[in-house]
Design a protein around this motif. Structure first.
Motif, PDB file in Angstrom:
ATOM      1  N   ASP A 137       0.833  -1.204   0.000  1.00 23.26           N
ATOM      2  CA  ASP A 137       0.000   0.000   0.000  1.00 23.26           C
ATOM      3  C   ASP A 137       0.868   1.256   0.000  1.00 23.26           C
ATOM      4  O   ASP A 137       0.605   2.212  -0.719  1.00 23.26           O
ATOM      5  N   TRP A 138       1.893   1.224   0.795  1.00 26.29           N
ATOM      6  CA  TRP A 138       2.731   2.422   0.946  1.00 26.29           C
ATOM      7  C   TRP A 138       3.360   2.812  -0.385  1.00 26.29           C
ATOM      8  O   TRP A 138       3.508   3.988  -0.696  1.00 26.29           O
ATOM      9  N   LEU A 139       3.726   1.823  -1.173  1.00 21.64           N
ATOM     10  CA  LEU A 139       4.384   2.105  -2.447  1.00 21.64           C
ATOM     11  C   LEU A 139       3.395   2.120  -3.618  1.00 21.64           C
ATOM     12  O   LEU A 139       3.795   2.050  -4.780  1.00 21.64           O
ATOM     13  N   GLY A 140       2.109   2.215  -3.298  1.00 26.48           N
ATOM     14  CA  GLY A 140       1.104   2.381  -4.354  1.00 26.48           C
ATOM     15  C   GLY A 140       0.912   1.149  -5.214  1.00 26.48           C
ATOM     16  O   GLY A 140       0.547   1.255  -6.386  1.00 26.48           O
ATOM     17  N   LEU A 141       1.142  -0.046  -4.640  1.00 28.20           N
ATOM     18  CA  LEU A 141       1.039  -1.282  -5.421  1.00 28.20           C
ATOM     19  C   LEU A 141      -0.198  -2.100  -5.058  1.00 28.20           C
ATOM     20  O   LEU A 141      -0.339  -3.235  -5.499  1.00 28.20           O
ATOM     21  N   GLY A 142      -1.082  -1.489  -4.256  1.00 28.56           N
ATOM     22  CA  GLY A 142      -2.259  -2.230  -3.776  1.00 28.56           C
ATOM     23  C   GLY A 142      -3.058  -2.837  -4.915  1.00 28.56           C
ATOM     24  O   GLY A 142      -3.515  -3.979  -4.821  1.00 28.56           O
ATOM     25  N   ASP A 143      -3.224  -2.092  -6.011  1.00 34.22           N
ATOM     26  CA  ASP A 143      -4.036  -2.588  -7.135  1.00 34.22           C
ATOM     27  C   ASP A 143      -3.306  -3.618  -7.988  1.00 34.22           C
ATOM     28  O   ASP A 143      -3.909  -4.258  -8.840  1.00 34.22           O
ATOM     29  N   GLN A 144      -2.012  -3.730  -7.784  1.00 34.75           N
ATOM     30  CA  GLN A 144      -1.230  -4.674  -8.611  1.00 34.75           C
ATOM     31  C   GLN A 144      -0.863  -5.954  -7.867  1.00 34.75           C
ATOM     32  O   GLN A 144      -0.050  -6.741  -8.355  1.00 34.75           O
ATOM     33  N   ARG A 145      -1.414  -6.167  -6.713  1.00 32.33           N
ATOM     34  CA  ARG A 145      -0.916  -7.278  -5.883  1.00 32.33           C
ATOM     35  C   ARG A 145      -1.031  -8.639  -6.575  1.00 32.33           C
ATOM     36  O   ARG A 145      -0.224  -9.526  -6.309  1.00 32.33           O
ATOM     37  N   ASP A 146      -2.021  -8.796  -7.467  1.00 28.84           N
ATOM     38  CA  ASP A 146      -2.168 -10.095  -8.140  1.00 28.84           C
ATOM     39  C   ASP A 146      -1.551 -10.116  -9.547  1.00 28.84           C
ATOM     40  O   ASP A 146      -1.684 -11.101 -10.281  1.00 28.84           O
ATOM     41  N   ALA A 147      -0.901  -9.027  -9.924  1.00 22.78           N
ATOM     42  CA  ALA A 147      -0.272  -8.973 -11.253  1.00 22.78           C
ATOM     43  C   ALA A 147       1.057  -9.725 -11.225  1.00 22.78           C
ATOM     44  O   ALA A 147       1.648  -9.936 -10.150  1.00 22.78           O
ATOM     45  N   TYR A 148       1.496 -10.131 -12.417  1.00 28.51           N
ATOM     46  CA  TYR A 148       2.820 -10.761 -12.540  1.00 28.51           C
ATOM     47  C   TYR A 148       3.829  -9.716 -13.026  1.00 28.51           C
ATOM     48  O   TYR A 148       3.442  -8.740 -13.690  1.00 28.51           O
ATOM     49  N   PRO A 149       5.099  -9.909 -12.714  1.00 29.45           N
ATOM     50  CA  PRO A 149       6.102  -8.899 -13.080  1.00 29.45           C
ATOM     51  C   PRO A 149       6.040  -8.461 -14.535  1.00 29.45           C
ATOM     52  O   PRO A 149       6.219  -7.282 -14.837  1.00 29.45           O
ATOM     53  N   GLU A 150       5.767  -9.400 -15.447  1.00 28.10           N
ATOM     54  CA  GLU A 150       5.774  -9.017 -16.873  1.00 28.10           C
ATOM     55  C   GLU A 150       4.670  -8.027 -17.207  1.00 28.10           C
ATOM     56  O   GLU A 150       4.722  -7.369 -18.251  1.00 28.10           O
ATOM     57  N   GLU A 151       3.682  -7.901 -16.335  1.00 26.72           N
ATOM     58  CA  GLU A 151       2.581  -6.952 -16.583  1.00 26.72           C
ATOM     59  C   GLU A 151       2.895  -5.563 -16.030  1.00 26.72           C
ATOM     60  O   GLU A 151       2.077  -4.654 -16.131  1.00 26.72           O
ATOM     61  N   LEU A 152       4.049  -5.404 -15.404  1.00 27.68           N
ATOM     62  CA  LEU A 152       4.366  -4.144 -14.717  1.00 27.68           C
ATOM     63  C   LEU A 152       5.343  -3.301 -15.515  1.00 27.68           C
ATOM     64  O   LEU A 152       6.152  -3.815 -16.285  1.00 27.68           O
ATOM     65  N   SER A 153       5.275  -1.980 -15.275  1.00 31.74           N
ATOM     66  CA  SER A 153       6.273  -1.086 -15.855  1.00 31.74           C
ATOM     67  C   SER A 153       7.570  -1.222 -15.047  1.00 31.74           C
ATOM     68  O   SER A 153       7.579  -1.803 -13.950  1.00 31.74           O
TER      69      SER A 153
END
Ligand SMILES: Nc1ncnc2c1ncn2[C@@H]1O[C@H](COP(=O)(O)OP(=O)(O)OP(=O)(O)O)[C@@H](O)[C@H]1O
Length: 371
Positions: A113-129
């Motif tokens: 949450d602190w680093l603004g990743l709450g919405d990405q918790r179920d994403a895989y690394p390849e889906e991230l910037s």
């Protein structure tokens, strides 16, 4: 807290780190800066336990992890590593990466949450910037409650705009965690803005370690002055606490007698003037500002930064003045005080052409009436 004392590292015949001593206090961020091959990463890897030094001691939170008689392996050091290539597990989600070997502990959700990743918790690394991946790597590191965080060029794989914002986010997260950190970078602006203290390394040695303002204004050596950027040097001679230079007197401190005074572009100003005390060699438009190189009588060249609305062409005569309201750092010079003769006249227009690609730090070519 980290304490390094008398660290030496060699790779075969190569001396990578020489007699480095440094301390990082609780909650402090020390940036390590220096040219390629100066030993920054090696120092970091020793602290992580990934490289064994030839001599020296390392203590983390009071525990000796390296000495003549002790070696604590990496996995028992409680250091958190953040690398430029993120090093995430591709088959694990963001939350699984952060909670690796921890499970869904309190620290995991806190840092997501602190680093603004709450919405990405179920994403895989390849889906991230790239920026999100580096936040995940940092969240993973901090969720494990390390005694010490070691960051090796954490922003170097990111684009310029992201670098600037992410550096502040990482700094804020480290401060929130209150954990001491060493942050290795070759980016001067990054080192100066992020570090509570900055260590400048050269040829394996720590040439200076001090607060950013101190390193910038009072560099321990000409190397540090030049490495931190845009250094020009004015020849001068000191008398009763002030220094005479080709463009007027200034206050200064450091060496005495025949000196070279450090001036940076924002320490100076210029105006059109005949005959003036200098000749514009080149100008570079930077957007909000404009940078000029000016050749002065006596043969020195300085850089002057002005508002973008100021226009001067190469060959224009100008008067450069010292506007710094701090004392200039003075270094011993190899010129003879008696030889200094910058007289009253301005430099002559410089004969060589300037192609707008200035790479010089200090001009050494002599022009005009000076000796
Ligand atoms: N594994 C190794 N084997 C042999 N020599 C090495 C090894 N790692 C580093 N070196 C050498 O040790 C010196 C210091 O390297 P180090 O990587 O610590 O520098 P650095 O300041 O981090 O440089 P960079 O900014 O390029 O990463 C260099 O001369 C390098 O070539």
């Amino acid at each position: 807290m980290l304490e390094i004392d008398g660290l030496n590292v060699t790779y075969g015949d190569e001396i990578a780190v020489q007699d480095v001593s440094l301390r990082v206090d609780e909650g402090e961020i020390v940036t390590l800066l220096g040219p390629t091959g100066c030993g920054k990463t090696t120092t970091l890897r020793v602290v992580a336990g990934l490289v064994r030094p030839s001599s020296g001691t390392v203590r983390i939170s009071g525990q000796t992890v390296n000495s003549d008689t002790a070696f604590v392996p990496p996995e028992q050091r409680r250091t958190g590593l953040v690398f430029q290539d993120f090093a995430l597990f591709p088959h694990l989600t963001v939350a699984e990466n952060v909670g690796f070997r921890l499970g869904r502990g309190a620290g995991v959700d806190h840092w997501l949450d602190w680093l603004g990743l709450g919405d990405q918790r179920d994403a895989y690394p390849e889906e991230l910037s790239g920026g999100q991946k580096q936040r995940v790597a940092l969240a993973r590191c901090l969720a494990h409650h390390p005694e010490m965080v070691l960051l090796d060029e954490p922003l170097s794989n990111l684009d310029a705009a992201l670098k600037d914002s992410l550096r502040w986010e990482i700094r804020a997260a480290l401060k929130e965690a209150g954990v001491p950190a060493i942050w290795v970078t070759h980016d001067q602006a990054e080192a100066l803005s992020i570090g509570d203290r900055v260590g400048v390394m050269r040829h394996g040695r720590l040439e200076q370690i001090a607060e950013p303002e101190t390193c910038f204004r009072d560099p321990a050596s000409r190397f540090v002055a030049e490495f931190l950027g845009e250094a020009s040097f004015l020849p001068g001679r000191t008398r009763e606490g002030s220094v005479a230079t080709p463009i007027g007197p200034a206050t200064g401190h450091g060496a005495e007698g025949a000196v070279e005074a450090l001036v940076r572009p924002d320490d100076l100003d210029l105006r059109a003037d005949e005959p003036g005390n200098g000749v514009v060699a080149w100008s570079r438009y930077e957007g909000a500002t404009r940078l000029f190189a000016v050749d002065l009588a006596g043969g020195s060249r300085v850089r002057v930064r002005t508002n973008h609305e100021v226009h001067h062409e190469p060959g224009d005569r100008v008067t450069v003045t010292i506007t710094a309201n701090h004392g200039l750092a003075l270094f011993p010079a190899d010129h003879d005080v008696e030889e200094l003769d910058w007289g009253e006249t301005a430099a002559e227009p410089t004969p060589e052409t300037h192609d707008g690609m200035p790479e010089d730090v200090v001009a050494t070519g002599h022009i005009g009436s000076g000796g």
